[in-house]
Structures are given as structure tokens and as C-alpha cells.
Design an enzyme around this catalytic site. Structure first.
Site, PDB file in Angstrom:
ATOM      1  N   ASP A  12      -4.493  22.671  88.813  1.00 38.37           N
ATOM      2  CA  ASP A  12      -4.894  21.720  89.860  1.00 38.37           C
ATOM      3  C   ASP A  12      -4.161  21.957  91.175  1.00 38.37           C
ATOM      4  O   ASP A  12      -3.915  21.025  91.935  1.00 38.37           O
ATOM      5  CB  ASP A  12      -4.670  20.271  89.407  1.00 38.37           C
ATOM      6  CG  ASP A  12      -5.328  20.000  88.072  1.00 38.37           C
ATOM      7  OD1 ASP A  12      -6.475  20.429  87.893  1.00 38.37           O
ATOM      8  OD2 ASP A  12      -4.692  19.363  87.205  1.00 38.37           O
ATOM      9  N   GLU A  13      -3.808  23.206  91.438  1.00 36.26           N
ATOM     10  CA  GLU A  13      -3.087  23.512  92.677  1.00 36.26           C
ATOM     11  C   GLU A  13      -4.030  23.637  93.881  1.00 36.26           C
ATOM     12  O   GLU A  13      -3.571  23.704  95.022  1.00 36.26           O
ATOM     13  CB  GLU A  13      -2.323  24.838  92.535  1.00 36.26           C
ATOM     14  CG  GLU A  13      -1.258  24.859  91.443  1.00 36.26           C
ATOM     15  CD  GLU A  13      -1.802  25.402  90.125  1.00 36.26           C
ATOM     16  OE1 GLU A  13      -3.043  25.554  89.998  1.00 36.26           O
ATOM     17  OE2 GLU A  13      -0.990  25.685  89.221  1.00 36.26           O
ATOM     18  N   HIS A  40     -12.482  22.999  88.711  1.00 34.22           N
ATOM     19  CA  HIS A  40     -12.092  23.228  90.094  1.00 34.22           C
ATOM     20  C   HIS A  40     -12.930  22.301  90.957  1.00 34.22           C
ATOM     21  O   HIS A  40     -14.131  22.203  90.753  1.00 34.22           O
ATOM     22  CB  HIS A  40     -12.412  24.652  90.532  1.00 34.22           C
ATOM     23  CG  HIS A  40     -11.674  25.683  89.759  1.00 34.22           C
ATOM     24  ND1 HIS A  40     -10.317  25.834  89.848  1.00 34.22           N
ATOM     25  CD2 HIS A  40     -12.105  26.607  88.896  1.00 34.22           C
ATOM     26  CE1 HIS A  40      -9.952  26.828  89.063  1.00 34.22           C
ATOM     27  NE2 HIS A  40     -11.011  27.311  88.468  1.00 34.22           N
ATOM     28  N   PRO A 305      -5.969  10.151  84.909  1.00 35.46           N
ATOM     29  CA  PRO A 305      -4.976  10.176  85.981  1.00 35.46           C
ATOM     30  C   PRO A 305      -3.958  11.286  85.720  1.00 35.46           C
ATOM     31  O   PRO A 305      -3.502  11.446  84.585  1.00 35.46           O
ATOM     32  CB  PRO A 305      -4.309   8.803  85.919  1.00 35.46           C
ATOM     33  CG  PRO A 305      -4.759   8.163  84.670  1.00 35.46           C
ATOM     34  CD  PRO A 305      -5.949   8.898  84.136  1.00 35.46           C
TER      35      PRO A 305
HETATM   36  P1  GDP Z   1      -7.856  23.819  90.999  1.00 36.67           P
HETATM   37  O1  GDP Z   1      -8.180  23.571  89.577  1.00 36.67           O
HETATM   38  O2  GDP Z   1      -6.596  24.594  91.175  1.00 36.67           O
HETATM   39  O3  GDP Z   1      -8.994  24.396  91.747  1.00 36.67           O
HETATM   40  O4  GDP Z   1      -7.525  22.411  91.661  1.00 36.67           O
HETATM   41  P2  GDP Z   1      -8.370  21.050  91.624  1.00 36.67           P
HETATM   42  O5  GDP Z   1      -9.702  21.279  92.124  1.00 36.67           O
HETATM   43  O6  GDP Z   1      -8.240  20.378  90.327  1.00 36.67           O
HETATM   44  O7  GDP Z   1      -7.470  20.152  92.583  1.00 36.67           O
HETATM   45  C1  GDP Z   1      -7.350  20.350  93.883  1.00 36.67           C
HETATM   46  C2  GDP Z   1      -7.817  19.108  94.608  1.00 36.67           C
HETATM   47  O8  GDP Z   1      -7.216  19.089  95.861  1.00 36.67           O
HETATM   48  C3  GDP Z   1      -9.303  19.093  94.870  1.00 36.67           C
HETATM   49  O9  GDP Z   1      -9.753  17.766  94.913  1.00 36.67           O
HETATM   50  C4  GDP Z   1      -9.415  19.746  96.244  1.00 36.67           C
HETATM   51  O10 GDP Z   1     -10.567  19.371  96.958  1.00 36.67           O
HETATM   52  C5  GDP Z   1      -8.194  19.221  96.898  1.00 36.67           C
HETATM   53  N1  GDP Z   1      -7.550  20.099  97.870  1.00 36.67           N
HETATM   54  C6  GDP Z   1      -7.387  21.451  97.834  1.00 36.67           C
HETATM   55  N2  GDP Z   1      -6.646  21.846  98.882  1.00 36.67           N
HETATM   56  C7  GDP Z   1      -6.338  20.716  99.580  1.00 36.67           C
HETATM   57  C8  GDP Z   1      -5.559  20.451 100.754  1.00 36.67           C
HETATM   58  O11 GDP Z   1      -4.976  21.338 101.365  1.00 36.67           O
HETATM   59  N3  GDP Z   1      -5.466  19.149 101.150  1.00 36.67           N
HETATM   60  C9  GDP Z   1      -6.059  18.122 100.481  1.00 36.67           C
HETATM   61  N4  GDP Z   1      -5.917  16.895 100.937  1.00 36.67           N
HETATM   62  N5  GDP Z   1      -6.790  18.336  99.365  1.00 36.67           N
HETATM   63  C10 GDP Z   1      -6.914  19.603  98.932  1.00 36.67           C
END
Ligand code: GDP
Length: 424
Positions: A12-13, A40, A305
Site C-alpha cells: 500500500d505504498e 492497487h 482499516p
Molecule cells: P499500492 O498497493 O502500493 O498500489 O497502494 P494502494 O493503492 O493500496 O494505496 C495507495 C493509496 O494512496 C491509493 O489510494 C492512492 O490513490 C493513494 N496515493 C498514492 N500516492 C499518493 C500521494 O502521493 N498522495 C496521496 N494523498 N495519495 C496517494
């Protein structure tokens, strides 16, 4: 050139956003591990999407999306995802599925549920997508490869054989209904019909693409700390989350992976059980969770959560090192703009000694965070395009963390959208 986009932390990065962004310049995006257990989240001009199986580059007309051999392929989930994005106006993506990918079977999902039920309070917090039973079967050599769908004789014989062993466990361990081999065979016939148009010898395809100079992205799921070898075992996922595995899960030479973009979030979050040294609780955690990500830190697949914590330099330094980070993409920095001061975990105290090296699980369970507090910047940094235009305390936060982790932060993400990125 081949680049990998992988996670330094617990997942979730923001890998989806970084992949979607880099996919603009890419020809091919490959998923090389994991399955529909994690998601993602991507925000782009078509809307907001939670992808589980499709690579995050599937929104562009010019890219080919590949499901590599390392993936736990759930065929109905993949097809539902394709239908969902097409229904929202996204052009039908070009998809290829490795003939060597193995399939998540309906009984894998059931076994996942049954096992969590059996373990009760000692469960792993599985998303119950069948991933652990799937990979167990793959390595026990009773998994089903996509290529096997096209050999009816083999399939018939194997279905009977596998049902025999599964039914012993179902009857005697779980006390649940038994599998019917005829029904299972029928399901596999349906899978064959669904997947047939996309089946491809992916390693040959990628070999040729590399020779032609194509831009290829390998998209990882979860992060270093969930890797079965190098993560917080046993609270890990069942396939390797490391860039090195990209070579195996896609079928390309390891030396072709030239860039390893390691995504690292500006604070910590984790799902599921397991040690989480910099974890915070109560109102402090609730506020960060509510403000975090894009609309809160809740699981993309399960809506659970997420557990929240301050940035962990020990875990992230380790996370970047095991990935072999050539570049760090530092994400979700904008979220921290509300804080007067921002604690950062700079060491672990274990049995009275402070270390900055990430330990094995039993020691990790005993670790207490050594915190250093940095001043906040108290403003909204979304929309800023140049690094120099960030508030001084914000730059200091980035530079402090860069020094602690020892890998170059070349990208700072300050919003969920494709264009919310600052290159350094
Ligand atoms: P992934 O599994 O690594 O792709 O991550 P997730 O999708 O689970 O979580 C990332 C969340 O953070 C998503 O809701 C994205 O839209 C959001 N996100 C990604 N980069 C940024 C950022 O720079 N700022 C903010 N506010 N949200 C972000």
C-alpha cells in the site's frame, strides 16, 4: 529497458500510482507475483479504480498488460476486472496471460477460509483469496498451469487425483462438503474458454521485446516486509515481493532489470497481523488513517482499516536494500501537512540495545521504537511541481529520511493523481 516498481514496506505504498504514471512511457507492464489478495488504487481521467489482478498500466491504449507465470491467476476475478473497467469507459486493454501461470481454483479460496476458521484467534489475517493454499499446491506440484487446460486427457486424470487428496482434508480436518471432480472439470472448461484468447508464451514474448528495445515495467504487489524469505515471517504473503523475483515471475534474465523503483510511503501503514514497531493507536492513528492515502487508509480489496504508524527508517532502509533500490519514490507526503511535529522511527531498542538493522521476527516482536521528532510544515503541498518550491521543513523531512535509509529519493509524490509528482 526493464524497470521494476516494488514496495519497500508492508504494501500500500502507492505502487499503483507510480506504475500508472510510468506506464505512460512504457510498452509492456507485467505482474510477476501475488494474486487478487491485494489491490492497487489508481486515480486517473477515467475515474478511481481498485485493481487486483490487472497490471496498473491497463488504462493506456499503447500498453500491453501481462499476467506473468509467477502470478496466482484467478480467472473469474481477472474477467470481472476487465468487464468493470470497460464498463467505466476504459478501452479494452491488450492482455496476455502466461501459459505457465497457475490458476487459483475455487477450492483454494475455500481452503483459505476453512483454515482461518480453524485457526480462530491465531489466524494470519488472510484476505481469503486462496493465495496461501494456491502457492502451497504450486510447490507441492499439484497446481494447475494454464497450459494444462489445453490437454483434456491430462486434465481429467489430474482433477480426479487432486480431488482425492483435497477430499481427505475436507472430510477429516475441516468437516466440510467434498469436491466433485466432474464439477471441477466443468469449471476448468469454462476457465479455458475465458482465457484462451490471451494465452501466450510470455518469456519468449518478453525476450523479443527486450531485443527490440521495448520499455517494460514489472509491477510488484505488497512490499519487502511481506516477502516470505526476508519479511516478517510468518505474517507474510506467499510469493516473493522482491524485484529479483521479477526475473522469475516474468521469465526474463535478471541482468535485464536496470532500474528498481522502490516505493516508500512517507508514514507507515500495514494490514493483517504481525510486528509493527512504529505503530500508533487511538485518536492519533485515527486521524492519520482518515487523512491518509486518497480518502483514507482502508484496504483496497477488503475495506479493512489499515494499521497506522510513523515512518520507520529501520524497516525502510532494509526494505530498500533487499529490493536493490536504484530509485526511491517517496509517496503520500502531502498527507502529513496537518501535523505540527512529525515523529520518525530512527532505531529499534531490543533488550536495552539500539539497532538500525531490521531483525528476525522474534527480536522484532520485542523492539520498541526510538523516535526522533521533526518539525511539520503545516500547509498543503499538493500541486507543487518543483522540489525547491516545497516548504523548507518538508524538504528537511525528505532529506532526513533519505540520509537515514541511504538510498536516493528521486521522486516525491504529493497527491494521488498521475501528475502529482516531483522529480529530484
Ligand atoms: P499500492 O498497493 O502500493 O498500489 O497502494 P494502494 O493503492 O493500496 O494505496 C495507495 C493509496 O494512496 C491509493 O489510494 C492512492 O490513490 C493513494 N496515493 C498514492 N500516492 C499518493 C500521494 O502521493 N498522495 C496521496 N494523498 N495519495 C496517494
Amino acid at each position: 529497458m526493464v524497470k521494476a516498481v516494488v514496495g519497500a514496506n508492508w504494501g500500500d505504498e502507492g505502487k499503483g500510482k507510480i506504475t500508472d504514471m510510468l506506464a505512460k512511457e512504457a510498452d509492456i507492464i507485467v505482474r510477476f507475483q501475488g494474486g487478487a489478495n491485494a489491490g492497487h488504487t489508481i486515480v486517473n481521467n477515467y475515474g478511481k479504480f481498485a485493481l487486483h489482478t490487472l497490471p496498473s498500466g491497463c488504462f493506456y491504449g499503447h500498453t500491453t498488460s501481462i499476467i506473468g507465470n509467477g502470478v496466482a491467476l484467478n480467472i473469474p476475478v481477472l474477467f470481472k476486472e476487465i468487464q468493470d473497467i470497460v464498463a467505466k469507459g476504459v478501452p479494452m486493454p491488450k492482455i496476455l496471460v502466461s501459459d505457465r501461470a497457475q490458476m487459483v481454483m475455487p477450492y483454494h479460496v475455500l481452503f483459505d477460509q476453512y483454515e482461518e476458521e480453524r485457526l480462530g484467534g491465531k489466524s494470519f489475517g488472510s484476505t481469503k483469496s486462496g493465495i496461501a493454499p494456491f502457492y502451497s499446491d504450486k510447490y507441492a506440484k499439484i497446481g494447475f498451469q494454464v497450459s494444462e487446460l489445453f490437454d483434456e486427457e491430462l486434465l481429467k486424470e489430474k482433477v480426479v487425483r487432486v480431488c482425492e487428496t483435497k477430499n481427505v482434508t475436507l472430510e477429516h480436518l475441516y468437516h466440510k462438503p467434498l469436491l466433485n471432480p466432474d464439477e471441477l472439470l466443468e469449471t476448468l472448461h469454462q476457465y479455458k474458454e475465458m482465457v484462451e484468447p490471451y494465452v501466450c508464451d510470455v518469456s519468449t514474448y518478453l525476450w523479443n521485446a527486450i531485443k527490440e528495445g521495448k520499455e517494460i515495467l514489472l509491477e510488484g504487489q505488497l512490499g519487502t516486509l511481506k516477502d516470505p524469505d526476508h519479511g516478517i515471517y510468518p505474517m507474510v504473503t506467499s510469493s516473493s515481493t522482491l524485484a529479483a523475483y521479477g526475473a522469475i515471475g516474468a521469465g526474463i534474465p535478471p541482468y535485464e532489470i536496470k532500474k528498481i523503483i522502490t516505493v516508500c510511503k512517507a508514514y507507515s501503514s500495514a494490514v493483517g497481523a504481525g510486528a509493527f514497531v512504529s505503530e500508533i493507536f487511538g485518536d492519533e492513528a485515527d486521524e492519520l488513517r482518515r487523512r491518509g492515502g486518497d480518502g483514507g487508509e482502508f484496504g483496497a480489496t477488503t475495506g479493512r482499516p489499515r494499521r497506522m504508524g510513523w515512518f520507520d527508517c529501520v524497516a525502510s532502509k532494509y526494505g530498500c536494500r533487499l529490493q536493490g533500490a536504484t530509485d526511491v519514490a517517496f509517496t503520500v507526503l502531502d498527507v502529513l501537512g496537518y501535523l505540527d511535529e512529525i515523529p520518525v522511527c530512527v532505531g529499534y531498542e531490543i533488550d536495552g540495545e539500539v539497532t538500525t538493522e531490521f531483525p528476525t521476527t522474534a527480536k522484532l516482536e520485542k523492539a520498541k521504537p526510538v523516535l526522533k521528532t521533526l518539525p511539520g510544515w503545516k500547509c498543503d503541498i499538493r500541486g507543487i511541481k518543483n522540489y525547491e518550491d516545497l516548504p523548507e521543513n518538508c524538504r528537511k523531512y525528505v532529506e532526513f529520511i533519505e540520509e537515514q535509509i541511504g538510498f536516493p529519493i528521486t521522486m516525491v509524490s504529493n497527491g494521488p493523481g498521475r501528475d502529482d509528482i516531483i522529480y529530484r
